[in-house]
Design an enzyme around this catalytic site. Structure first.
Site, mmCIF file in Angstrom:
data_model
loop_
_atom_site.group_PDB
_atom_site.id
_atom_site.type_symbol
_atom_site.label_atom_id
_atom_site.label_comp_id
_atom_site.label_asym_id
_atom_site.label_seq_id
_atom_site.Cartn_x
_atom_site.Cartn_y
_atom_site.Cartn_z
ATOM 1 N N TYR A 67 -3.574 -7.301 15.878
ATOM 2 C CA TYR A 67 -3.265 -8.726 15.777
ATOM 3 C C TYR A 67 -2.831 -9.335 17.109
ATOM 4 O O TYR A 67 -2.540 -10.520 17.177
ATOM 5 C CB TYR A 67 -2.166 -8.955 14.744
ATOM 6 C CG TYR A 67 -2.564 -8.569 13.344
ATOM 7 C CD1 TYR A 67 -3.102 -9.503 12.479
ATOM 8 C CD2 TYR A 67 -2.413 -7.263 12.900
ATOM 9 C CE1 TYR A 67 -3.472 -9.149 11.193
ATOM 10 C CE2 TYR A 67 -2.783 -6.900 11.617
ATOM 11 C CZ TYR A 67 -3.308 -7.846 10.769
ATOM 12 O OH TYR A 67 -3.680 -7.483 9.495
ATOM 13 N N LYS A 73 0.832 -1.203 0.000
ATOM 14 C CA LYS A 73 0.000 0.000 0.000
ATOM 15 C C LYS A 73 0.864 1.251 0.000
ATOM 16 O O LYS A 73 1.905 1.304 0.662
ATOM 17 C CB LYS A 73 -0.901 0.012 1.238
ATOM 18 C CG LYS A 73 -2.096 -0.926 1.145
ATOM 19 C CD LYS A 73 -2.993 -0.738 2.348
ATOM 20 C CE LYS A 73 -4.251 -1.579 2.232
ATOM 21 N NZ LYS A 73 -5.135 -1.405 3.408
#
Length: 309
Positions: free
Chosen positions: A278, A170
């Site tokens: 996460y 990205k």
């Protein structure tokens, strides 16, 4: 081409070339801005004449349609960027979306696959056919590298350099991801069969590493369908897509004690706060560390003998 379409086309081109946004993000931005144009047409307001009240009315209408906070925030980001672009070009006197705040996203735990579930999917893909070898390679690479599915689909066959791959992620950010032995073994079995498939289909050489049944580059939607097929075959009652492999990759590293900043680099996150999502399965591990390290966190032995006062 009218002014609005010209502005939109130039803005998307700018986002592609200067901000190097992904095609998926560009499509989402384009859809958001076109929906805004339709709203302005209904309200009989020219895009360059919009004020803050009209902008606020539009965002309120999205809330009334019960769109998710994430969708509304992305729309807000699309339109803020679009009017910033127009303002710099002198096509708008101001940015009506500047003062509007993003909505708060509800805090939800990410959906992920356990290590055992990943192994079940990989085991189910065992076989000698093109599809089986491709699917096993797909699963192994998703789990071994932690790549986004769009990054994996964009890989070419010559991308592998020994045990690593250079990924363009990205925002044009580049990073190396590593290929474990299981993934290398899967690739070694897949690549010759891939070549044979190309020859049998009369397709010649193709750049794409992961091919569909027509020998074209496998799409992210195609990956989703493959994963759903294996979830049904294995009886795993999970509503997950390719991103669940990325979650599993990060979760396993963090649970084994990997530094969160190293994991951030491997995932290609610009912000550490994104990586912290996460850590959800590491709560028990954090609790254990706390109990070992903090003097008031340890279980105390109770003295059951009565004390005479």
């Amino acid at each position: 081409m009218n002014n609005t379409e010209k502005w939109l086309s130039n803005y998307i081109l700018s986002c592609r070339n200067i901000r190097t946004l992904s095609e998926r993000t560009l499509q989402a931005y384009s859809n958001d801005i076109r929906s805004w144009f339709q709203f302005l047409e209904q309200e009989e307001v020219a895009p360059e004449k919009v004020n803050r009240d009209i902008a606020r009315l539009y965002i309120s209408s999205l809330t009334m349609r019960q769109l998710s906070p994430a969708t509304i925030n992305r729309t807000l980001s699309s339109l803020k960027g679009f009017y910033q672009y127009l303002e710099k070009r002198g096509d708008s006197s101001g940015n009506p979306f500047t003062a509007l705040r993003s909505q708060k996203n509800p805090s939800t735990l990410p959906v992920y696959l356990t290590n055992r579930e990943v192994e079940i999917l990989i085991d189910e893909s065992e076989g000698n056919s093109f599809e089986s070898l491709r699917d096993k390679t797909l699963f192994e690479l998703l789990y071994s590298t932690g790549c986004r599915v769009s990054e994996l689909c964009a890989l070419n066959a010559d991308a592998m350099k020994n045990d690593r791959i250079l990924i363009r992620g990205k925002g044009g950010r580049q990073r190396f991801v590593f290929i474990g032995k299981s993934a290398r073994d899967a690739l070694s079995a897949y690549l010759p069969v891939r070549q044979e498939k190309l020859r049998s289909m009369g397709k010649g050489e193709k750049k794409a590493l992961i091919l569909d049944y027509r020998c074209d580059r496998l799409t992210t939607r195609g990956v989703y369908y493959i994963i759903q097929k294996y979830l049904r075959k294995t009886g795993l009652n999970r509503k997950v897509g390719a991103h669940a492999f990325r979650h599993a990759f990060a979760t396993e590293l963090l649970n084994e004690g990997a530094d969160i900043r190293v994991v951030q680099e491997m995932l290609g996150h610009a912000s550490l706060s994104t990586t912290q999502v996460y850590t959800h399965t590491g709560i028990e591990r954090i609790r254990q560390v706390y109990r070992r390290a903090h003097p008031h966190g340890r279980e105390r032995k109770r003295n059951h003998r009565s004390t005479v006062v």
